[in-house]
Scaffold this active site. Structure first.
Site, mmCIF file in Angstrom:
data_model
loop_
_atom_site.group_PDB
_atom_site.id
_atom_site.type_symbol
_atom_site.label_atom_id
_atom_site.label_comp_id
_atom_site.label_asym_id
_atom_site.label_seq_id
_atom_site.Cartn_x
_atom_site.Cartn_y
_atom_site.Cartn_z
ATOM 1 N N LYS A 192 0.876 -1.174 0.000
ATOM 2 C CA LYS A 192 0.000 0.000 0.000
ATOM 3 C C LYS A 192 0.911 1.221 0.000
ATOM 4 O O LYS A 192 0.827 2.095 0.867
ATOM 5 C CB LYS A 192 -0.929 -0.055 1.230
ATOM 6 C CG LYS A 192 -2.050 0.963 1.231
ATOM 7 C CD LYS A 192 -3.145 0.707 0.218
ATOM 8 C CE LYS A 192 -4.116 1.874 0.181
ATOM 9 N NZ LYS A 192 -5.102 1.770 -0.915
ATOM 10 N N ASP A 253 -6.964 -15.949 2.715
ATOM 11 C CA ASP A 253 -8.325 -16.474 2.888
ATOM 12 C C ASP A 253 -9.129 -16.265 1.607
ATOM 13 O O ASP A 253 -9.886 -17.140 1.175
ATOM 14 C CB ASP A 253 -9.049 -15.761 4.045
ATOM 15 C CG ASP A 253 -8.940 -16.517 5.369
ATOM 16 O OD1 ASP A 253 -7.899 -17.177 5.574
ATOM 17 O OD2 ASP A 253 -9.877 -16.434 6.180
HETATM 18 MG MG MG Z 1 -5.880 -16.018 8.570
#
Ligand code: MG
Ligand code: IPM
Length: 360
Positions: A192, A253
């Site tokens: 970022k 994830d």
């Molecule tokens: Mg995690």
């Protein structure tokens, strides 16, 4: 005969059920390939809190240090959410990572053809996806100081520090570049840098390393918000994704869901010299614990990753992976992946099927 010492951390929730399956398979595959595994079961997470009051007892960390590899199932339960942070299961996991110096977390995401329709994403988006998230694991905002919570003038303020040293960035970037070389030759570094100073240093170091040591690797940079979007828009563009600790937690994830189920993905956490820790990406799933409903495949694939990366037993690792492929191809599914025309089985029967597939 070669023998390895393996510390088993079964942990909480579905952990013991899926670990039992992995252990049966490891026994079978090791005897076939002419080595033995000596297991040392140790408590970590909620089970350790129940017995010792600590999520990572010193004796568990010592046992891990003294082993050739560590196999971890899953930790955590809402039962412990009200404990002070230093007593929670997650703190044990962070302590294990820090205690063993496991700065590199590898999370491969590969589409398994038999499961392509299990993903919530369209087939033509995910077909052929084969990427690796390389996540920095012992630095960044997870471990940065100062951190805490203070009260001042009637207001409460809480804060953490996202910080990296140049050498911490260099060593994880090297892992990313080396893996890119072994794979598709492309590294995408996520940051970022348009907002954060720590990300600007990250980008500067990655670029310098690219110029000095890895000019043959195709390097790109991506802001983390864009990376989150690109992962669901066109995930095939990625080969190796290099991320800091927090960004990698989130993106891995997301990337896991490309494969249809988080119940399929293994991971490796590696340091400079300490034994690696191999574990599924998924959590302890307390809601289905003890019901024989868990999917043991990510656990078995983590055992395979342990054999390949931790013990350099490539042929045995490939056998385990092939057993998973065969059982899926034969149509056996746990509930999380159940589809029309397939046969739904529980965790134990899935273990039986995997064992049978391994013996064929
Ligand atoms: Mg995690
Ligand atoms: C992970 C998990 C952990 C993390 C938690 C359980 C502390 O989400 O391994 O991705 O945030 O690193």
């Amino acid at each position: 005969m070669t023998s390895y010492r393996i510390t088993l951390l079964a942990g909480d929730g579905i952990g013991p059920e899926i670990m039992a399956v992995a252990r049966r398979l490891l026994d079978a595959v090791s005897s076939r390939h002419g080595f033995t595994l000596a297991y040392d079961d140790q408590p970590m997470g909620g089970v350790a809190i129940d017995v010792t009051g600590e999520p990572l007892p010193a004796s568990t960390l010592e046992a891990c240090r003294a082993s050739d590899a560590v196999l971890l199932a899953a930790i955590g339960s809402p039962r412990y959410d009200s404990l002070p942070r230093e007593k929670r299961p997650e703190t044990g996991l962070l302590g294990l990572r820090a205690g063993l110096g496991l700065f590199a977390n590898l999370r491969p995401v590969k589409i398994i053809p038999a499961l392509i329709d299990a993903s919530t994403l369209k087939r033509d988006v995910i077909e052929g996806v084969d990427l690796m998230v390389v996540r920095e694991l012992t630095g960044g905002v997870y471990f940065g100081t100062p951190k805490g919570r203070v009260e001042a003038e009637g207001r409460v303020r809480a804060f953490n520090t996202m910080a990296y040293f140049d050498d911490e960035i260099d060593r994880i970037a090297r892992v990313g570049f080396d893996l890119a070389r072994q794979r598709g030759g492309r590294l995408c570094s996520v940051d970022k840098a348009n907002v954060l100073d720590v990300s600007q240093l990250w980008r500067d170091r990655v670029e310098a390393l690219h110029a000095s040591d890895y000019p043959d690797v195709e390097l790109s940079h991506m802001y983390v918000d864009n990376a989150a979007m690109q992962l669901v828009r066109n995930p095939r563009q990625f080969d190796v994704l290099l991320t800091s600790n927090l960004f990698g937690d989130i993106l891995s994830d997301e990337a896991a869901m490309l494969s249809g189920s988080i119940g399929m993905l293994p991971s490796a956490s590696l340091g400079e010299s300490a034994p690696g820790v191999f574990e599924p990406i998924h959590g302890s799933a307390p809601d289905i614990a003890g019901q024989d409903r868990a999917n043991p495949m990510a656990m078995v694939l983590s055992a395979a990753m342990m054999l390949r990366v931790g013990l350099k037993q490539e042929a045995a690792a490939a056998d385990l992976e092939q057993a998973v492929d065969r059982v899926l191809a034969a149509g056996y599914r746990t509930g999380d992946l159940m589809a029309p025309g397939c046969t739904q089985v529980g965790c134990q029967v899935m273990g039986d099927q995997l064992l049978a597939a391994l013996r064929d």
